[in-house]
Write a protein that holds these residues in place. Structure first.
Motif, PDB file in Angstrom:
ATOM      1  N   ALA A 203       0.834  -1.208   0.000  1.00 50.47           N
ATOM      2  CA  ALA A 203       0.000   0.000   0.000  1.00 50.47           C
ATOM      3  C   ALA A 203       0.865   1.253   0.000  1.00 50.47           C
ATOM      4  O   ALA A 203       0.572   2.229  -0.715  1.00 50.47           O
ATOM      5  CB  ALA A 203      -0.921  -0.012   1.223  1.00 50.47           C
ATOM      6  N   ARG A 204       1.937   1.246   0.783  1.00 52.43           N
ATOM      7  CA  ARG A 204       2.849   2.392   0.833  1.00 52.43           C
ATOM      8  C   ARG A 204       3.532   2.615  -0.513  1.00 52.43           C
ATOM      9  O   ARG A 204       3.733   3.760  -0.940  1.00 52.43           O
ATOM     10  CB  ARG A 204       3.891   2.192   1.932  1.00 52.43           C
ATOM     11  CG  ARG A 204       3.325   2.295   3.357  1.00 52.43           C
ATOM     12  CD  ARG A 204       4.399   1.971   4.394  1.00 52.43           C
ATOM     13  NE  ARG A 204       5.565   2.840   4.229  1.00 52.43           N
ATOM     14  CZ  ARG A 204       6.819   2.429   4.281  1.00 52.43           C
ATOM     15  NH1 ARG A 204       7.094   1.136   4.486  1.00 52.43           N
ATOM     16  NH2 ARG A 204       7.809   3.287   4.147  1.00 52.43           N
ATOM     17  N   ASP A 207       1.134   4.353  -2.802  1.00 52.06           N
ATOM     18  CA  ASP A 207       1.023   5.760  -2.412  1.00 52.06           C
ATOM     19  C   ASP A 207       2.239   6.552  -2.878  1.00 52.06           C
ATOM     20  O   ASP A 207       2.119   7.662  -3.412  1.00 52.06           O
ATOM     21  CB  ASP A 207       0.882   5.882  -0.892  1.00 52.06           C
ATOM     22  CG  ASP A 207      -0.463   5.405  -0.387  1.00 52.06           C
ATOM     23  OD1 ASP A 207      -1.407   5.300  -1.196  1.00 52.06           O
ATOM     24  OD2 ASP A 207      -0.575   5.130   0.822  1.00 52.06           O
ATOM     25  N   THR A 208       3.420   5.991  -2.677  1.00 53.96           N
ATOM     26  CA  THR A 208       4.654   6.671  -3.087  1.00 53.96           C
ATOM     27  C   THR A 208       4.696   6.846  -4.599  1.00 53.96           C
ATOM     28  O   THR A 208       5.062   7.922  -5.104  1.00 53.96           O
ATOM     29  CB  THR A 208       5.878   5.869  -2.621  1.00 53.96           C
ATOM     30  OG1 THR A 208       5.857   5.745  -1.200  1.00 53.96           O
ATOM     31  CG2 THR A 208       7.173   6.536  -3.056  1.00 53.96           C
ATOM     32  N   ALA A 210       2.172   7.083  -6.615  1.00 51.45           N
ATOM     33  CA  ALA A 210       1.207   8.120  -6.987  1.00 51.45           C
ATOM     34  C   ALA A 210       1.771   9.507  -6.720  1.00 51.45           C
ATOM     35  O   ALA A 210       1.630  10.426  -7.546  1.00 51.45           O
ATOM     36  CB  ALA A 210      -0.094   7.909  -6.216  1.00 51.45           C
ATOM     37  N   GLU A 211       2.424   9.673  -5.579  1.00 56.02           N
ATOM     38  CA  GLU A 211       3.009  10.973  -5.245  1.00 56.02           C
ATOM     39  C   GLU A 211       4.086  11.375  -6.238  1.00 56.02           C
ATOM     40  O   GLU A 211       4.242  12.567  -6.534  1.00 56.02           O
ATOM     41  CB  GLU A 211       3.606  10.918  -3.834  1.00 56.02           C
ATOM     42  CG  GLU A 211       2.561  10.797  -2.722  1.00 56.02           C
ATOM     43  CD  GLU A 211       3.186  10.425  -1.397  1.00 56.02           C
ATOM     44  OE1 GLU A 211       4.444  10.306  -1.328  1.00 56.02           O
ATOM     45  OE2 GLU A 211       2.430  10.225  -0.412  1.00 56.02           O
ATOM     46  N   ASP A 239      -4.748  -1.837  -6.640  1.00 57.30           N
ATOM     47  CA  ASP A 239      -4.672  -0.655  -7.498  1.00 57.30           C
ATOM     48  C   ASP A 239      -6.058  -0.025  -7.678  1.00 57.30           C
ATOM     49  O   ASP A 239      -6.961  -0.660  -8.218  1.00 57.30           O
ATOM     50  CB  ASP A 239      -4.103  -1.088  -8.855  1.00 57.30           C
ATOM     51  CG  ASP A 239      -3.896   0.060  -9.820  1.00 57.30           C
ATOM     52  OD1 ASP A 239      -3.894   1.215  -9.364  1.00 57.30           O
ATOM     53  OD2 ASP A 239      -3.719  -0.212 -11.022  1.00 57.30           O
ATOM     54  N   HIS A 241      -6.264   3.292  -8.948  1.00 53.05           N
ATOM     55  CA  HIS A 241      -6.115   4.415  -9.869  1.00 53.05           C
ATOM     56  C   HIS A 241      -5.423   4.019 -11.170  1.00 53.05           C
ATOM     57  O   HIS A 241      -4.866   4.862 -11.851  1.00 53.05           O
ATOM     58  CB  HIS A 241      -5.336   5.541  -9.179  1.00 53.05           C
ATOM     59  CG  HIS A 241      -5.933   5.971  -7.877  1.00 53.05           C
ATOM     60  ND1 HIS A 241      -7.136   6.649  -7.801  1.00 53.05           N
ATOM     61  CD2 HIS A 241      -5.520   5.787  -6.600  1.00 53.05           C
ATOM     62  CE1 HIS A 241      -7.424   6.886  -6.526  1.00 53.05           C
ATOM     63  NE2 HIS A 241      -6.464   6.374  -5.789  1.00 53.05           N
ATOM     64  N   GLN A 243      -2.665   2.512 -11.718  1.00 46.77           N
ATOM     65  CA  GLN A 243      -1.234   2.805 -11.689  1.00 46.77           C
ATOM     66  C   GLN A 243      -0.394   1.614 -12.098  1.00 46.77           C
ATOM     67  O   GLN A 243       0.767   1.776 -12.480  1.00 46.77           O
ATOM     68  CB  GLN A 243      -0.788   3.172 -10.259  1.00 46.77           C
ATOM     69  CG  GLN A 243      -1.376   4.405  -9.651  1.00 46.77           C
ATOM     70  CD  GLN A 243      -0.985   4.478  -8.181  1.00 46.77           C
ATOM     71  OE1 GLN A 243      -1.833   4.339  -7.306  1.00 46.77           O
ATOM     72  NE2 GLN A 243       0.292   4.679  -7.912  1.00 46.77           N
TER      73      GLN A 243
END
Length: 428
Positions: A203-204, A207-208, A210-211, A239, A241, A243
Motif C-alpha cells: 500500500a505504501r 502511495d509513493t 502516486a506521489e 490498485d 487508480h 497505476q
C-alpha cells in the motif's frame, strides 16, 4: 570473399556482459552435466504429463464449439493468424478473478510470447525518449534490465523495498531534467532475492508511486508458491487508480514450453484529437510489428488447462506449492545443519529465509563470480548462480543464488553438502 562484421558496429547491448551471463551459465551446465544444479529457476518437470497435451487442446476446441463456432471457424482459430491481443483473454480474466480477486476487462489483456515479450512491449510503449528512465528494484531480474538495454532505455536501481530511496531517486532524476517513468518490481518471492513485500509496504509503494507520478510494472511469476499461503494481494488487486501494469506468466503455473504470458494494461490513453483507448491497444500495435500474434496452439493448450481447472490455478498448483515448500524447507534445514551459528560467524556466512518461491541467497566469504562457479562445478559437482549480474549499478560480488525448484529433496541434501565443502575450501 566472406563478409566480416565488427562487433563495435553492432548494437551496444551485444557487448554488454549482462547478455553473456546467462549464456555462460548454460555453457557451464553443459560442460558439467553431472553437477547438481541450484542454478535454473525452472519448474519441476515431475508435474508435466505429455499425454495430457492433446486433452487440453481438445478441451479448448470443445469450448469454441460450445460458443457456437462452426468447424471451419474452429479450424481458422487454431491454424490461422489470430487477433494480435490473443484468443484466451476471457479465460485469463476469469482466472485472475478466481485466483487474485482481480476484476479485469478482457479488452485490457494482451496475450504475449512469455512474460519477456510483455516486458519489451511495455517498456517500448512507456519510454518515449532519452529522458525517460526505468526505475528497478535492486537486485533485479536480468530479463527486464536486459530488455531495457536492448531498447536503449536507461535504468536506475533502487534498493529493494526502500521507499525513501525510491522517492529520492525520482526527485533527483526530475531535478536533472529526466523523467522517471515507471518502477519494475516483483512483490512476491522475487528473482533473485526470494524476498516478498508485506501488505502494508504494498500500500505504501502505491502511495509513493502516486506521489511521484510513477507507473508500477508488477511482475508476478511466483505469487502462488508460498510455503504458508496467506492473504497477500497483488499490487494490481490493490490498485485503485490504474497505476499498475501487470505482467503474468503461465511458465511456472502451467509449463514454460508453451511460452505464454500476458499483460494487463487497463490505463487510458488519450490521443491529441481527444479519442481514448487502452494501453493494451497500444501494446497490440507494437506486438503486430514484432511477433504479430501469440501462437494459437499454445493459447489453446493453456486455455484447455484453464478450463479443465475451472479457471482456478491456485487449486491446480497445490501439489507444486507443496513440492517447492518442502524443497525450501530442506534447503534451509541443510544450510543450518552444515553451518551452525558458531561456524557461520567464523566464516562470515549468512543467508535469507524466504517465505516461499524458488530462490534463496547466500552471503559468502569469497568472490562468487563465474570463475568460482566453474571451480565449484568442476571440483565439487555443484552449480549455483552468481548474484553480481542482478545488480545494475554494481554489488553482490560475494552473494550467490540457490534455486530449489528443479531438484528433489535428496539432491538438495547432497548439493548443500558439496556446496559446504566448497565454501570452506574458499573461505579466506
Amino acid at each position: 570473399m566472406s563478409a566480416h562484421l565488427s562487433l563495435g558496429e553492432l548494437h551496444g547491448s551485444l557487448s554488454d556482459p549482462l547478455l553473456d551471463a546467462m549464456t555462460f551459465l548454460n555453457e557451464v551446465t553443459e560442460r558439467y552435466p553431472d553437477a547438481l544444479s541450484f542454478a535454473p529457476g525452472r519448474p519441476h518437470e515431475g508435474f508435466f504429463e505429455t499425454d495430457r497435451v492433446s486433452e487440453y487442446l481438445d478441451a479448448y476446441l470443445d469450448h469454441l464449439r460450445g460458443r457456437g463456432l462452426t468447424e471451419q471457424q474452429v479450424r481458422t482459430a487454431l491454424f490461422q493468424y489470430g487477433p494480435t491481443k490473443g484468443i484466451i483473454a476471457d479465460l485469463i480474466a476469469r482466472t485472475l478473478a478466481n485466483d487474485e480477486g482481480l476484476t479485469v476487462d478482457p479488452a485490457s489483456v494482451v496475450v504475449t510470447v512469455g512474460a519477456q515479450e510483455g516486458m519489451l512491449l511495455v517498456l517500448r510503449a512507456l519510454c518515449a525518449g532519452p529522458e525517460d528512465v526505468l526505475l528497478v528494484s535492486s537486485p533485479c531480474y536480468v530479463g527486464v534490465t536486459g530488455a531495457a538495454r536492448l531498447l536503449d532505455i536507461a535504468t536506475v536501481p533502487v534498493p529493494e523495498g526502500d521507499l525513501a530511496a525510491l522517492t529520492a531517486a525520482a526527485q533527483r532524476l526530475r531535478g536533472e531534467g529526466r523523467r522517471p517513468r515507471a518502477l519494475y518490481v516483483v512483490p512476491d518471492f522475487a528473482n533473485p532475492s526470494g524476498t516478498s513485500m508485506s501488505v502494508e509496504d504494498r500500500a505504501r509503494l502505491l502511495d509513493t508511486a502516486a506521489e511521484e507520478g510513477l507507473l508500477v510494472i508488477e511482475d508476478n511469476p511466483y505469487g502462488f508458491f508460498a510455503r504458508e499461503p496467506g492473504e497477500r494481494p497483488t499490487l494490481k488487486a490493490l490498485d485503485r487508480h490504474r497505476q499498475v501494469v501487470y505482467l503474468g506468466s503461465f511458465a511456472k503455473t502451467c509449463f514454460p514450453g508453451a511460452r505464454l504470458g500476458y499483460v494487463v494494461a487497463d490505463q487510458e490513453v488519450r490521443a491529441p484529437d481527444g479519442r481514448t483507448s487502452l494501453l493494451a491497444d497500444q501494446l497490440a500495435k507494437l506486438k503486430s510489428m514484432t511477433t504479430v500474434n501469440t501462437p494459437a496452439l499454445s493459447q489453446a493448450v493453456i486455455g484447455g488447462m484453464l478450463l479443465g481447472n475451472d479457471c482456478r490455478l491456485r487449486d491446480a498448483n497445490v501439489p507444486a506449492r507443496a513440492h517447492y515448500a518442502a524443497n525450501l524447507t530442506v534447503l534451509l534445514r541443510e544450510l543450518e545443519r552444515h553451518f551452525p551459528a558458531a561456524e557461520r560467524a567464523r566464516l562470515g556466512l549468512s543467508w535469507n529465509e524466504p517465505e516461499g518461491g524458488f530462490f534463496a541467497v547466500l552471503d559468502v566469504p569469497f568472490t562468487a563470480d563465474e570463475a568460482a562457479m566453474e571451480r565449484c562445478a568442476r571440483d565439487h559437482g555443484v552449480l549455483w548462480t552468481p548474484m553480481a549480474p542482478f545488480y545494475p549499478a554494481g554489488g553482490g560480488e560475494r552473494r550467490l543464488r540457490l534455486s530449489i525448484s528443479a531438484l528433489s529433496e535428496r539432491q538438495i541434501e547432497a548439493g548443500v553438502a558439496r556446496l559446504a565443502d566448497f565454501v570452506r575450501a574458499n573461505a579466506g
